[in-house]
Enzyme design. Structure first.
Site, short mmCIF file in Angstrom:
data_model
loop_
_atom_site.label_atom_id
_atom_site.label_comp_id
_atom_site.label_asym_id
_atom_site.label_seq_id
_atom_site.Cartn_x
_atom_site.Cartn_y
_atom_site.Cartn_z
N SER A 107 0.83 -1.20 0.00
CA SER A 107 0.00 0.00 0.00
C SER A 107 0.87 1.26 0.00
CB SER A 107 -0.96 -0.05 1.19
OG SER A 107 -1.98 0.90 1.07
N ASP A 214 -9.90 -4.56 -4.83
CA ASP A 214 -9.32 -3.59 -3.90
C ASP A 214 -10.04 -2.26 -4.06
OD1 ASP A 214 -7.73 -1.84 -2.45
OD2 ASP A 214 -5.84 -2.73 -3.09
N HIS A 244 -7.95 -5.40 -0.32
CA HIS A 244 -6.72 -4.61 -0.30
C HIS A 244 -5.51 -5.37 0.26
CE1 HIS A 244 -4.10 -1.21 -0.28
NE2 HIS A 244 -4.05 -1.12 1.03
#
Length: 267
Positions: A107, A214, A244
């Site tokens: 991320s 996601d 995610h």
């Protein structure tokens, strides 16, 4: 789970905490880079898999995150975070001279890892980007358009189809559950632009893994960013139905098998 220990060092903006999952005779070093608002303690399962695969694993709590110093989730310049990660890599290399180093970022950590590879990639054996904030992340311009930032914390249900992951996230006192800071959003925008302008990763073996479902960091936004930096050796794995946090998904063992198989090829 693999045993771990903590140590601290003075980073660019204060005292930083590092978690280390040791290995007496590692085949490689893995440097884990966590995402926004979380901390490296959420990567116990990933680290355990990597240690069993032959890695010594290191991971930093970024400034303003987890057990490290600083105002919560305040990052004015991600280049400082990249520099802090480099200090962790240098510690790992001192502990394990001559052992190849693999960087794995998730991320926001994927964004940091991509920028890290642009600055320090010549010394890396491989790079893994998981659901990376790269390319176009629409939440940044959307929130920056507000005169007063809304309180829009991460929805735990978007993390994984395993809802216990979201429950644990919501109950974790080391996770930030409040709003973004404007300076951090501005730093995201600056770093995303810097990555796009700084060019290819060249020959560095790179694996991109992403959940097809996601919602936090949509696949459609990350793909242009990957295209802008990809080098000669890019592999991608898109997991249907995954959200995610693919390292915490219901198919996490499949994802980590893909990561360890990639690392075997790269080193």
């Amino acid at each position: 789970m693999a045993e771990s220990r903590e140590h601290t060092f003075t980073g660019t903006k204060g005292l930083n905490t590092v978690r280390e999952w040791p290995h007496d005779r590692p085949r490689y070093v893995a440097v884990l880079i966590h995402g926004y608002g979380e901390h490296i303690g959420r990567y116990e399962y990933v680290a355990d898999r990597l240690v069993r695969h032959g890695a010594a694993v290191y991971g930093l709590d970024h400034m303003g995150h987890g057990r490290s110093a600083g105002d919560r989730v305040l990052v004015a310049d991600f280049e400082d975070v990249v520099t802090d990660v480099h200090a962790v890599e240098e510690r790992a290399r001192a502990d394990h001279p001559g052992v190849p180093v693999v960087v794995i970022g998730h991320s926001m950590g994927g964004m940091i890892a991509a920028r890290y590879a642009q600055r320090y990639g010549d010394g890396l054996a491989a790079l893994v980007l998981s659901g990376p904030v790269i390319g176009a992340w629409e939440i940044v311009p959307t929130l920056l358009a507000y005169e007063e930032l809304p309180d829009a914390p991460v929805d735990p249900a978007t993390l994984s189809r395993d809802l216990s992951v979201g429950d644990a996230y919501a109950a974790d006192p080391l996770v930030w559950h409040g709003p973004f800071k404007r300076a951090t959003l501005e730093a995201f925008a600056t770093t995303l632009a810097a990555i796009a302008k700084s060019g290819s990763l060249g020959p560095l073996p790179t694996l991109w893994v992403h959940g097809a479902d996601d919602e936090l960091v949509p696949l459609s936004g990350s793909r242009p960013g990957i295209e802008a930096i990809k080098g000669a050796d890019l592999a991608e794995r898109i997991y249907e139905g995954a959200r995610h946090e693919v390292f915490n998904e219901t198919n996490k063992d499949e994802v980590l098998d893909d990561v360890t198989n990639f690392v075997d090829r790269a080193i």
